[in-house]
Design a protein around this motif. Sequence first.
Motif, mmCIF file in Angstrom:
data_model
loop_
_atom_site.group_PDB
_atom_site.id
_atom_site.type_symbol
_atom_site.label_atom_id
_atom_site.label_comp_id
_atom_site.label_asym_id
_atom_site.label_seq_id
_atom_site.Cartn_x
_atom_site.Cartn_y
_atom_site.Cartn_z
ATOM 1 N N LYS A 18 -29.293 9.393 -14.002
ATOM 2 C CA LYS A 18 -28.117 8.676 -14.515
ATOM 3 C C LYS A 18 -28.198 8.709 -16.044
ATOM 4 O O LYS A 18 -29.229 8.340 -16.610
ATOM 5 C CB LYS A 18 -28.104 7.224 -14.044
ATOM 6 N N ARG A 63 -18.475 10.613 -9.515
ATOM 7 C CA ARG A 63 -19.768 10.710 -10.188
ATOM 8 C C ARG A 63 -19.607 10.656 -11.718
ATOM 9 O O ARG A 63 -20.593 10.535 -12.445
ATOM 10 C CB ARG A 63 -20.519 11.977 -9.776
ATOM 11 N N HIS A 77 -20.120 7.663 -18.082
ATOM 12 C CA HIS A 77 -21.356 7.448 -17.326
ATOM 13 C C HIS A 77 -21.464 8.516 -16.244
ATOM 14 O O HIS A 77 -20.497 8.767 -15.517
ATOM 15 C CB HIS A 77 -21.360 6.047 -16.714
ATOM 16 N N HIS A 79 -23.689 10.216 -12.974
ATOM 17 C CA HIS A 79 -24.721 10.026 -11.955
ATOM 18 C C HIS A 79 -24.501 10.996 -10.806
ATOM 19 O O HIS A 79 -23.377 11.302 -10.442
ATOM 20 C CB HIS A 79 -24.728 8.571 -11.454
#
Lengths: 115, 112
Positions: A18, A63, A77, A79
Amino acid sequence: ETGVTQTPRHLVMGMTNKKSLKCEQHLGHNAMYWYKQSAKKPLELMFVYNFKEQTENNSVPSRFSPECPNSSHLFLHLHTLQPEDSALYLCASSQFLAGGPGEQYFGPGTRLTVT
Amino acid sequence: KNQVEQSPQSLIILEGKNCTLQCNYTVSPFSNLRWYKQDTGRGPVSLTIMTFSENTKSNGRYTATLDADTKQSSLHITASQLSDSASYICVVSRTNDYKLSFGAGTTVTVRA
């Protein structure tokens, strides 16, 4: 530094990691954008924020998660990414939403490599 | 099919020579067309903007033309320099729409 800044400039991450990309604009603009730029392809619009409110999610996989805490800062962000997500991620800003003569000012981008 | 097509995809020229890049678009209703220069490892920077009524616009050694009837634009680089090595992207705006239509770019390499 003036204009639009992005950090980090380069990022290598595994598929289970992440991480977050950061963008900051010092132009007093009200609209901010995330683009994906893959080799030999046109820029793809991902997200648009206008006065901190998201106005566009261009069918981007979950994601990728954007965040805009104020008109000067924009985050992306990341991930559980896939290798095909490797690309240059560009942030841009404009005085108001583009269209008409308004220009979008781009940051230098984050070169992302997913291993 | 992309609404903005650029040609050639790439070209190599000798320092001091001229070159012309092409952009054809189908975007409608047309608002304006920009040419951006993107240096390696940098974000795109606007070179010129042209609206419907403008045919030619210059920025130093860069000259852009627009034919709104045929929906074609060109970017001419005069007396090329090593610093002109970059990707040049044609970007078209639609009236009352914040979404831009991008070409895939032309990569120009200037060699000494």
